[in-house]
Design a protein around this motif. Structure first.
Motif, mmCIF file in Angstrom:
data_model
loop_
_atom_site.group_PDB
_atom_site.id
_atom_site.type_symbol
_atom_site.label_atom_id
_atom_site.label_comp_id
_atom_site.label_asym_id
_atom_site.label_seq_id
_atom_site.Cartn_x
_atom_site.Cartn_y
_atom_site.Cartn_z
ATOM 1 N N ASN A 42 46.242 49.346 73.525
ATOM 2 C CA ASN A 42 45.798 49.997 74.812
ATOM 3 C C ASN A 42 46.970 49.993 76.014
ATOM 4 O O ASN A 42 46.698 51.191 76.699
ATOM 5 C CB ASN A 42 44.597 48.960 74.620
ATOM 6 C CG ASN A 42 43.349 49.628 73.977
ATOM 7 O OD1 ASN A 42 43.773 51.003 73.836
ATOM 8 N ND2 ASN A 42 42.499 48.844 73.890
ATOM 9 N N ASN B 60 42.491 47.643 80.011
ATOM 10 C CA ASN B 60 42.344 46.378 78.748
ATOM 11 C C ASN B 60 41.451 45.659 79.982
ATOM 12 O O ASN B 60 41.142 45.823 80.719
ATOM 13 C CB ASN B 60 43.455 45.701 78.600
ATOM 14 C CG ASN B 60 44.260 46.443 77.424
ATOM 15 O OD1 ASN B 60 43.728 47.121 76.598
ATOM 16 N ND2 ASN B 60 45.257 46.605 77.663
ATOM 17 N N ARG C 291 49.071 53.660 75.884
ATOM 18 C CA ARG C 291 48.029 54.192 75.321
ATOM 19 C C ARG C 291 47.684 54.380 77.114
ATOM 20 O O ARG C 291 47.105 55.562 77.128
ATOM 21 C CB ARG C 291 47.176 54.231 74.014
ATOM 22 C CG ARG C 291 47.988 54.263 72.758
ATOM 23 C CD ARG C 291 46.569 54.571 71.764
ATOM 24 N NE ARG C 291 45.656 54.107 71.958
ATOM 25 C CZ ARG C 291 45.034 53.741 71.469
ATOM 26 N NH1 ARG C 291 44.729 54.448 70.370
ATOM 27 N NH2 ARG C 291 43.699 53.390 71.610
ATOM 28 N N ARG D 162 45.363 52.551 78.296
ATOM 29 C CA ARG D 162 44.133 52.596 78.110
ATOM 30 C C ARG D 162 44.042 50.958 78.843
ATOM 31 O O ARG D 162 44.206 50.230 79.161
ATOM 32 C CB ARG D 162 43.384 52.782 77.158
ATOM 33 C CG ARG D 162 43.634 53.752 76.389
ATOM 34 C CD ARG D 162 42.172 53.720 74.684
ATOM 35 N NE ARG D 162 41.834 54.578 74.793
ATOM 36 C CZ ARG D 162 41.415 55.157 73.331
ATOM 37 N NH1 ARG D 162 41.087 54.605 72.245
ATOM 38 N NH2 ARG D 162 41.509 56.673 73.173
#
Ligand SMILES: [Zn+2]
Length: 111
Positions: free
Chosen positions: A71, A78, A74, A76
């Motif tokens: 994540n 957490n 990418r 994103r």
């Protein structure tokens, strides 16, 4: 590192489990050092025998770490490594494991 070189089954340099010493029962951590030694030497089945909970917990932590790393790569967001809502289920699993490994029918869970 110490666990890799000194087998807990033959070297008495590791602290004994005080719960086991006092009660004669296995706690959820009993056999964990032996399981770590077995895993470090590629003996997966021996590690499962010594402490299955430890082996599965390590696997779960590795999967969680991989997921968080993926994540992050990418971009994103957490959450924490250990979400608070997962603590109660983990405690229940540890408690059930502790009870089972001290029952005669589940002696295979004992180190
Ligand atoms: Zn113990």
């Amino acid at each position: 590192m110490l666990v890799f070189f000194f087998n807990p089954a033959t070297h008495k340099i590791y602290p004994a489990c005080q719960f086991h010493h006092l009660t004669g029962l296995n706690c959820p951590g009993c056999g964990m050092t032996r399981a770590a030694y077995a895993l470090l030497h590629g003996e997966f089945l021996a590690a499962l025998h010594d402490n299955a909970l430890f082996v599965f917990a390590l696997g779960a932590l590795a999967i969680r770490g991989g997921w968080l790393g993926w994540n992050k790569l990418r971009g994103r967001a957490n959450g924490g490594f250990f979400p608070a809502k997962s603590l109660w289920p983990l405690l229940v699993v540890a408690l059930v494991f502790t009870v089972l490994r001290n029952l005669p029918d589940f002696a295979f869970l004992s180190p």
